[in-house]
Write an enzyme that holds these catalytic residues in place. Sequence first.
Site, PDB file in Angstrom:
ATOM      1  N   LYS A  33      83.126  -1.971  14.659  1.00 11.39           N
ATOM      2  CA  LYS A  33      82.516  -0.939  13.623  1.00 11.39           C
ATOM      3  C   LYS A  33      81.868   0.405  14.409  1.00 11.39           C
ATOM      4  O   LYS A  33      81.988   0.203  15.844  1.00 11.39           O
ATOM      5  CB  LYS A  33      81.347  -1.257  12.965  1.00 11.39           C
ATOM      6  CG  LYS A  33      80.111  -2.146  13.932  1.00 11.39           C
ATOM      7  CD  LYS A  33      79.050  -2.936  13.359  1.00 11.39           C
ATOM      8  CE  LYS A  33      78.086  -3.251  14.244  1.00 11.39           C
ATOM      9  NZ  LYS A  33      77.139  -4.226  13.775  1.00 11.39           N
ATOM     10  N   ARG A 116      67.504  -8.186   6.383  1.00 12.61           N
ATOM     11  CA  ARG A 116      68.230  -6.866   6.110  1.00 12.61           C
ATOM     12  C   ARG A 116      69.068  -6.783   4.904  1.00 12.61           C
ATOM     13  O   ARG A 116      68.972  -6.160   3.919  1.00 12.61           O
ATOM     14  CB  ARG A 116      68.801  -6.622   7.529  1.00 12.61           C
ATOM     15  CG  ARG A 116      69.071  -5.018   7.471  1.00 12.61           C
ATOM     16  CD  ARG A 116      70.004  -4.810   9.167  1.00 12.61           C
ATOM     17  NE  ARG A 116      70.939  -5.676   9.114  1.00 12.61           N
ATOM     18  CZ  ARG A 116      71.728  -5.407  10.187  1.00 12.61           C
ATOM     19  NH1 ARG A 116      71.544  -4.592  11.403  1.00 12.61           N
ATOM     20  NH2 ARG A 116      72.996  -6.135  10.356  1.00 12.61           N
ATOM     21  N   TYR A 244      67.967  26.261  29.447  1.00  9.93           N
ATOM     22  CA  TYR A 244      67.212  26.711  28.270  1.00  9.93           C
ATOM     23  C   TYR A 244      65.919  26.697  28.668  1.00  9.93           C
ATOM     24  O   TYR A 244      65.132  25.536  29.015  1.00  9.93           O
ATOM     25  CB  TYR A 244      67.590  26.122  26.800  1.00  9.93           C
ATOM     26  CG  TYR A 244      69.022  26.758  26.380  1.00  9.93           C
ATOM     27  CD1 TYR A 244      68.851  27.933  25.702  1.00  9.93           C
ATOM     28  CD2 TYR A 244      69.908  25.943  26.413  1.00  9.93           C
ATOM     29  CE1 TYR A 244      70.011  28.496  25.388  1.00  9.93           C
ATOM     30  CE2 TYR A 244      71.200  26.446  25.898  1.00  9.93           C
ATOM     31  CZ  TYR A 244      71.265  27.675  25.230  1.00  9.93           C
ATOM     32  OH  TYR A 244      72.269  28.100  24.627  1.00  9.93           O
ATOM     33  N   MET A 288      74.253  22.279  24.562  1.00  5.43           N
ATOM     34  CA  MET A 288      75.288  21.552  23.718  1.00  5.43           C
ATOM     35  C   MET A 288      76.316  21.132  24.277  1.00  5.43           C
ATOM     36  O   MET A 288      76.995  19.950  24.132  1.00  5.43           O
ATOM     37  CB  MET A 288      75.641  22.671  22.585  1.00  5.43           C
ATOM     38  CG  MET A 288      76.529  22.177  21.610  1.00  5.43           C
ATOM     39  SD  MET A 288      76.859  23.259  20.347  1.00  5.43           S
ATOM     40  CE  MET A 288      75.450  23.703  19.796  1.00  5.43           C
TER      41      MET A 288
HETATM   42  C1  LIG Z   1      77.273  -5.344  14.639  1.00  5.96           C
HETATM   43  C2  LIG Z   1      77.268  -7.057  14.179  1.00  5.96           C
HETATM   44  C3  LIG Z   1      77.797  -7.851  15.030  1.00  5.96           C
HETATM   45  C4  LIG Z   1      78.075  -7.597  16.453  1.00  5.96           C
HETATM   46  O1  LIG Z   1      76.796  -7.890  17.127  1.00  5.96           O
HETATM   47  P1  LIG Z   1      76.614  -7.656  18.825  1.00  5.96           P
HETATM   48  O2  LIG Z   1      75.252  -8.023  18.902  1.00  5.96           O
HETATM   49  O3  LIG Z   1      77.021  -6.374  19.350  1.00  5.96           O
HETATM   50  O4  LIG Z   1      77.528  -8.775  19.176  1.00  5.96           O
HETATM   51  C5  LIG Z   1      78.105  -9.112  14.473  1.00  5.96           C
HETATM   52  N1  LIG Z   1      77.698  -9.308  13.043  1.00  5.96           N
HETATM   53  C6  LIG Z   1      77.467  -8.236  12.408  1.00  5.96           C
HETATM   54  C7  LIG Z   1      76.934  -8.523  10.756  1.00  5.96           C
HETATM   55  C8  LIG Z   1      77.130  -7.035  12.694  1.00  5.96           C
HETATM   56  O5  LIG Z   1      76.582  -6.248  12.013  1.00  5.96           O
END
Ligand SMILES: *Cc1c(COP(=O)(O)O)cnc(C)c1O
Length: 333
Positions: A33, A116, A244, A288
């Site tokens: 992700k 969550r 800056y 930047m």
């Molecule tokens: C991001 C995520 C993981 C991975 O977690 P890590 O701590 O980076 O290994 C696993 N399961 C879900 C549902 C996640 O959102």
Amino acid sequence: MAFIKIDRENFFYNLNQFVERTGSKDKIAIVLKDNAYGHGLEIMAKLSYEFGLTQAVVRDINEAKSIDKYFKNILILGDRAVANSKYSFAINSLDDIERAEIGSVVELKVDTGMHRNGIALDELDSALKLIEDRGLTLKGVMSHNRSADELSSELFWQNRIFNQIKERVKSSGRFKNIRFHSYNSASALRLDCKNQDLIRIGIGAYGYNELPEVYNKIELKPVLSLWANRVATRRLKRGQRVGYGGEYIADRDMTISTYDLGYGDGWIRSNSFKVHIGDLPIIGRVSMDYISLEAIDDEILIFDNVTKIAREMRTISYEILTQLSKTVERRVI
Ligand SMILES: *Cc1c(COP(=O)(O)O)cnc(C)c1O
């Protein structure tokens, strides 16, 4: 231009540590992700494939589409479920089940304490019934641990709740061949993985073991290093100011260079006065596209392990990595 090196050998080394724990490559889902935690979605998908992984986790369907040729199955964490034999969709609420396209494959997320996402424990029976009534295929039941990387018993009670869920789903007799999974990197590093159907590995695969030192720690090797190129060098006289706002004032004559990394590349600007590149403090404000350092190297290593910088910036390694802009060139070495 600033650039990123992706160390293939280190990535494979880290994955091998998890293969040793599960006993099988098929039981590891690489979490890709958010541009693979900033490492580059397609690059890391391809490397995962070359290593022999078959399972991946992403956030949305667009991420899945760009890498699905590399995997047998992709679990999508946050998108509406549609029918696609290669994708499974995390169900985060009863509404998600209602919205899911007929024929889609889903994995039911149960809230075991993180509060969550996921359905509540007392919704489990209605969720299973609704999945069946709507003709969805239930491929998995999953949960997420809220403090696997902390020194506490929380992971253990969350696990106990998850085990009870397993029993309830199995004894409902409604579904066959379901995979159960709740381990992220920290859980997998702390607990025995041999009887897990799947572990979801993000940060650990990228080389960070965030467990407190008291655990018998497995060493992992960071995969990403960030580099910048020198743009200009100048002699500063004592009293001259840099950047800056002119906030930095030279306390002696010195030679500084400008390097081509800035917040436009995703380099976080806040707290920059406290941040050191190696031993060198960042001089003045981050712009930047530039930072200034007391150095003359043509190419400078910004970091090959982000842990210290994350501490100086008062954030976590995940944030610095995922912020790195997609447009920064990634080179696999
Ligand atoms: C991001 C995520 C993981 C991975 O977690 P890590 O701590 O980076 O290994 C696993 N399961 C879900 C549902 C996640 O959102």
